[in-house]
Design a protein around this motif. Sequence first.
Motif, short mmCIF file in Angstrom:
data_model
loop_
_atom_site.label_atom_id
_atom_site.label_comp_id
_atom_site.label_asym_id
_atom_site.label_seq_id
_atom_site.Cartn_x
_atom_site.Cartn_y
_atom_site.Cartn_z
N SER A 133 -24.07 4.48 44.74
CA SER A 133 -23.66 5.86 45.02
C SER A 133 -24.11 6.74 43.87
CB SER A 133 -22.13 5.94 45.17
OG SER A 133 -21.49 5.46 44.00
N GLY A 134 -24.07 8.06 44.10
CA GLY A 134 -24.45 8.97 43.02
C GLY A 134 -23.61 8.73 41.78
N ASN A 135 -22.30 8.73 41.93
CA ASN A 135 -21.37 8.41 40.85
C ASN A 135 -20.26 7.53 41.40
OD1 ASN A 135 -22.51 11.27 39.92
ND2 ASN A 135 -21.75 10.25 38.10
N LEU A 136 -19.66 6.77 40.51
CA LEU A 136 -18.50 5.94 40.85
C LEU A 136 -17.34 6.38 39.98
CD1 LEU A 136 -17.06 3.40 42.10
CD2 LEU A 136 -18.04 2.09 40.20
N LEU A 145 -21.67 12.88 31.40
CA LEU A 145 -22.15 11.99 32.46
C LEU A 145 -23.19 12.72 33.30
CD1 LEU A 145 -18.90 10.33 33.89
CD2 LEU A 145 -20.72 9.20 32.61
N PRO A 146 -24.27 12.04 33.69
CA PRO A 146 -25.19 12.67 34.64
C PRO A 146 -24.50 12.85 35.98
CG PRO A 146 -25.73 10.35 34.37
CD PRO A 146 -24.67 10.65 33.35
N PHE A 147 -24.83 13.93 36.67
CA PHE A 147 -24.27 14.19 37.99
C PHE A 147 -25.40 14.34 38.99
CE2 PHE A 147 -23.02 17.07 41.41
CZ PHE A 147 -21.90 16.41 41.90
N HIS A 156 -26.35 17.90 34.16
CA HIS A 156 -25.25 17.59 33.25
C HIS A 156 -25.77 16.57 32.22
CE1 HIS A 156 -21.65 18.75 36.07
NE2 HIS A 156 -22.67 19.56 36.20
N GLY A 157 -25.15 16.62 31.05
CA GLY A 157 -25.52 15.66 30.02
C GLY A 157 -26.95 15.81 29.56
N ILE A 158 -27.41 14.84 28.81
CA ILE A 158 -28.80 14.85 28.35
C ILE A 158 -29.75 14.74 29.53
CG2 ILE A 158 -28.97 12.35 27.97
CD1 ILE A 158 -30.57 13.06 25.40
N GLU A 159 -29.27 14.12 30.63
CA GLU A 159 -30.12 14.00 31.81
C GLU A 159 -30.47 15.37 32.39
OE1 GLU A 159 -28.22 10.12 31.15
OE2 GLU A 159 -27.43 12.17 31.25
#
Length: 478
Positions: A404-407, A421-423, A435-438
């Motif tokens: 999934s995209g996020n858990l 956290l990347p989103f 979001h985040g460094i991503e």
Amino acid sequence: MNTLNELPTETISLTLNSCLAKQRAAFLQEGPPTIDQRRNNLKKLRSAILENKQQFEQAVMLDFGNRSAHETAIMDIMSVVQGIDYLLKNLRRFMRTQKRHVPLNFQPARAYVTYQPLGVIGIMSPWNYPVALALMPLATALAAGNRAMIKPSEMTPATNKVLTSILSEIFSTSEVAIFTGDIKVSTAFTELAFDHLLFTGSTQVGRHVMRAASENLVPVTLELGGKSPVIIDAEYPIEHAAKEVAYGKLANGGQICIAPDYVMVHETQLDQFLTAYDKAVRKLYPNGPGSTQFTSVINQHHFQRLSNLIEDAKIKQARVVEVGVNPQQARQRVNTLAPTVVFNVNDEMNIMQEEIFGPVLPVMTYSNMDDAIAYINARPRPLALYYFGHDNLNRQKVMTRTTSGNLTINTTILHYVIEDLPFGGIGPSGMGSYHGIEGFRTMSHAKGTLEFRKWNMSSVLRAPFGPLADFILKALLR
């Protein structure tokens, strides 16, 4: 406000292309902004958001018909302010040149990666969080050193007016420009030759956006949606799980791309969940769905869409239960739907095929965790997956065997506001992340650079080859 609705389609396209050309020319002439310039842009944006907090709250209330000022302050304003603070704190680290390894046979040499601004970023934002989902991508674009053009949803005209006002005060149109309008403007916007395009919205529209962007080979970040499931382990306290599900499902009236879409409970706990969910809804909204704390559906179209999903489920033998205090209050306020639970659902029902995006919660049962995982894996990969359970074998199964995209474990929706956290989604729920460094890297170009000295070992491995080349090859390939 740059409302282009009344203009002919060709004029809309010319206007947008003119702005893009203006921003790109300024970017090329002035070059990448320094860290101080980027920080100054972020600070200006942060100050403007806080200075106009009340105007945003009033505008969003007007657009929705009813939405709590607290809801807007927490999810629309605070999330952006905290996101900007995170970028300010970490910007130097994000911009830092990264040293990379050079093999012995290419020494002496240096290899490193620098992160360059892409140029002009296109941002298409949705109506459900009209401040945060326009300004957080903008803040990320500015942190990465870019310029930006924004196309917000036409469903939030009052909020768009405030956005346009504050952005035009603190940025020139060669830095940040915002354009409002209906589908004609959106279509022309997707056809622009941006250096990157970030779209937040439905999967269906996301397909059209990606198709249009591909004509100019524009890279895209698609933040879409879909059906985000919840699994509640039989051993987990059902009261706590129901409380967290109710929070995530009913915040903003369920109009969140990562809201729990349906719940899977163990077959022995169906009645317990209904009791616990009803109790949780009563605690969240003690004055019922007619109160100012409960968010209305954005407009009549979406209210009717949700009503149709419920009616279709009823026709196909689902059991529909309105929960909470005085659910009949919802019928006394325009475009308001009471918190609703739907049982006995199956895949023939539209409610199990479409993203719900409202305060309606299908509940289904499973007999063992493998069955629940198999059900989820047989469907499009979701933007978010929620699991309630202790650190046991079942949790490990969910973590390792689902994608999934996020858990998020033992709560709902809050992963979005954890800025480090990347989103983002995966497959039909989206591609790319911010979001985040991503996020910084999404809106940057990672340029690899190799520097050779005048003499370098690699010269030995060029024709004419001799004994030294044989010796080095033997050493490297042993």
